[in-house]
Design a protein around this motif. Sequence first.
Motif, PDB file in Angstrom:
ATOM      1  N   LEU A 157      49.805 -13.239 -24.422  1.00 27.29           N
ATOM      2  CA  LEU A 157      50.093 -12.561 -25.688  1.00 27.29           C
ATOM      3  C   LEU A 157      50.104 -11.053 -25.508  1.00 27.29           C
ATOM      4  O   LEU A 157      50.946 -10.342 -26.078  1.00 27.29           O
ATOM      5  N   LEU A 158      49.175 -10.560 -24.691  1.00 30.20           N
ATOM      6  CA  LEU A 158      49.081  -9.118 -24.463  1.00 30.20           C
ATOM      7  C   LEU A 158      50.293  -8.617 -23.690  1.00 30.20           C
ATOM      8  O   LEU A 158      50.867  -7.575 -24.019  1.00 30.20           O
ATOM      9  N   GLY A 176      45.555   0.588 -18.572  1.00 32.05           N
ATOM     10  CA  GLY A 176      46.713   0.235 -19.382  1.00 32.05           C
ATOM     11  C   GLY A 176      46.465  -1.012 -20.215  1.00 32.05           C
ATOM     12  O   GLY A 176      46.884  -1.085 -21.377  1.00 32.05           O
ATOM     13  N   ILE A 177      45.769  -1.993 -19.640  1.00 36.51           N
ATOM     14  CA  ILE A 177      45.452  -3.213 -20.391  1.00 36.51           C
ATOM     15  C   ILE A 177      44.551  -2.903 -21.570  1.00 36.51           C
ATOM     16  O   ILE A 177      44.765  -3.389 -22.688  1.00 36.51           O
ATOM     17  N   VAL A 178      43.538  -2.084 -21.331  1.00 31.85           N
ATOM     18  CA  VAL A 178      42.619  -1.721 -22.414  1.00 31.85           C
ATOM     19  C   VAL A 178      43.355  -0.963 -23.508  1.00 31.85           C
ATOM     20  O   VAL A 178      43.144  -1.213 -24.701  1.00 31.85           O
ATOM     21  N   GLN A 221      45.287  -3.383 -25.529  1.00 37.62           N
ATOM     22  CA  GLN A 221      44.401  -4.129 -26.416  1.00 37.62           C
ATOM     23  C   GLN A 221      44.033  -3.307 -27.649  1.00 37.62           C
ATOM     24  O   GLN A 221      43.914  -3.843 -28.748  1.00 37.62           O
ATOM     25  N   GLN A 222      43.864  -2.022 -27.440  1.00 35.71           N
ATOM     26  CA  GLN A 222      43.475  -1.131 -28.531  1.00 35.71           C
ATOM     27  C   GLN A 222      44.674  -0.556 -29.265  1.00 35.71           C
ATOM     28  O   GLN A 222      44.511   0.270 -30.156  1.00 35.71           O
TER      29      GLN A 222
END
Length: 236
Positions: free
Chosen positions: A24-25, A70-72, A75-76
């Motif tokens: 999903l991300l 980048g993932i964090v 997510q934010q």
Amino acid sequence: MKLQLVIRRAPAKAALEWLKQGWLLMRAQLLLLVLFWLMLSVSLLGLLHPLLAVVSTLLSPFLMAGFYEGIVRAQQQKPLTLSTLWQPLKDGQHRAAFIRLAALNILFSIPSQLLIQQQMPLWETGQADLLALFALVAMAAINAMLFAYAVPVIYFLREQRLWPVLQASFMACWRNVPALTLYGVLSVLLVLTGPFTMMISLILILPWLAISFFLSFREFFVLTPARPDEAAVFEV
């Protein structure tokens, strides 16, 4: 407030949630695909020349931290650009720890490389030494457990000492063998779809797995107050 690190145990089915959330991300932020393949491209440069192999190994923790950053951010729902991948290189706070980690990774890989070189002539003639093969698998497993979460522990948890970093990574893997085993089996099954799609499926599957694996870090690690009378748990 002084904090201490706590490593959680996750149920085996957590692996399914990591894969679900990772998909999903990635679907929501396709730039993560680009960041992953840029990171991998730099790592593959090491195949061209031994000197480039050393350079790519030294750069690996920085680029991995940039990818995780980048993932964090995704997510934010924060802005994400290509420069995110290189951001840790500009941050001097973790530079020494990352260089030491990369050097230690090279050092730990030497026994495995020597064993492979020693056994290669036997493997080519079909005379495999089962004891040497077992030793090689054992060393690979231990190295993977020691370094699996080392980069995010340094980058996100601000731990600069290598022994606590390696210990935390190893214990996170040790305490979550069922979840990581299921994740590993599912990962292999996904990767095996590559030959049936002329490797095209790997364009999506490899970054998907990298994102999902980072979500396991978010699952395992928490920070709690060192004193029980202080406030509640802080998520990493």
